[in-house]
Motif scaffolding. Structure first.
Motif: not given
Length: 286
Positions: A34-48, A223-236
């Motif tokens: 998650p730190a790498l994703l946060l530094r890169s500004g990626l994959a966080n439209s859900s804020g998760e 658990g910090t880049c949690r998996m789900s088919e629901h994009a609004v509450r997950s990362v992958v």
């Protein structure tokens, strides 16, 4: 993928480079992914990204025996008990494992200071240890970034999980007494020990459980880049591909949607194998 070569003294980029890749896999565990994703500004439209951190909070019970146990010897993890997982039907609980105790870890973990600590270390060969691992249901943490862009971790220990930890320590103490321990203690900063199961139960009921009043360890960050088919509450998604970026995958323990009731290495291996097969078939096939 955009990259930087960082000057270790100034923390500034010395050179920039670009790599064109159809697939990028992040696999830096539940702290650094998650730190790498946060530094890169990626994959966080859900804020998760960085949220829902679990640890399998762990503490230990030590038994002091008349006979030599030699805690660093033998099979490192020879026995475990999972009888108390989900026993109340709430998805929580704890399990107990036999563990090795190496000299450096013992010196860090044994309670007390000065003469008290030295006397315990002199009895090192006679110590046996068990750990209690809690499957969290109301404890959770978060990974953010500090001013240097490095991971910053916060965590709150919930009431139900604290009660499960107390129950687990009581059961582990009973196991040590049944195995012949003459004295049993926990890792509380205030002396919490006894020479009988009943006395240990009473000591744990009176023990303090606040910050820095018991030594707690993280066995398995998850658990910090949690998996789900629901994009609004997950990362992958279920293939570990980020919802926001095609071809960007996170494949490690950070994708678990909840705390697990097992040591996670086999689960992580299975997720990696399943995801790799899907990537080979759907992203790399010419």
């Amino acid at each position: 993928v955009f990259g930087h070569v960082i000057d270790q003294e100034t923390h500034k980029a010395k050179t920039n480079f670009v790599i064109n890749a159809p697939v990028v896999i992040v696999a830096a565990s539940a702290i650094h992914s998650p730190a790498l994703l946060l530094r890169s500004g990626l994959a966080n439209s859900s804020g998760e990204v960085g949220r829902h951190l679990t640890f399998h909070l762990t503490s230990a019970v030590l038994g002091l025996y008349d006979r030599i146990i030699y805690p660093p010897g033998g099979v490192p993890q020879s026995a475990m008990c999972d009888e108390f997982l989900n026993k109340n039907g709430d998805g929580g609980g704890f399990w107990i494992e036999a563990v090795p105790v190496y000299p450096t870890l013992a010196s860090l973990a044994l309670p007390g200071f000065g003469n008290q600590h030295r006397e315990l270390m002199r009895q090192y060969a006679h110590i046996g240890a068990s750990i209690v691992l809690v499957k969290e249901i109301d404890s959770e943490g978060e990974v953010g970034l500090n001013e240097y862009g490095r991971p910053s971790i916060s965590y709150a220990f919930g009431e139900r999980d604290r009660e499960y930890m107390k129950q687990g320590l009581k059961i582990a103490a009973e196991i040590h007494f049944a195995a012949g321990a003459k004295r049993v203690m926990t890792l509380h900063s205030h002396k919490t020990e006894s020479t009988s199961p009943q006395g240990m139960n009473e000591a744990l009921d009176q023990a303090r459980w606040g910050t820095n009043e018991i030594a707690l360890y993280s066995a398995h960050p998850l658990g910090t880049c949690r998996m789900s088919e629901h994009a609004v509450r997950s990362v992958v998604d279920s293939h570990c591909e980020t919802h926001d970026e095609n071809g960007l995958f996170v494949i490690d323990g950070s994708v678990t949607p909840t705390s697990l009731g097992v040591n996670p290495q086999v689960t992580i291996l299975a997720i990696a194998e399943k995801s790799a097969e899907w990537i080979a078939e759907n992203r790399l096939k010419k």
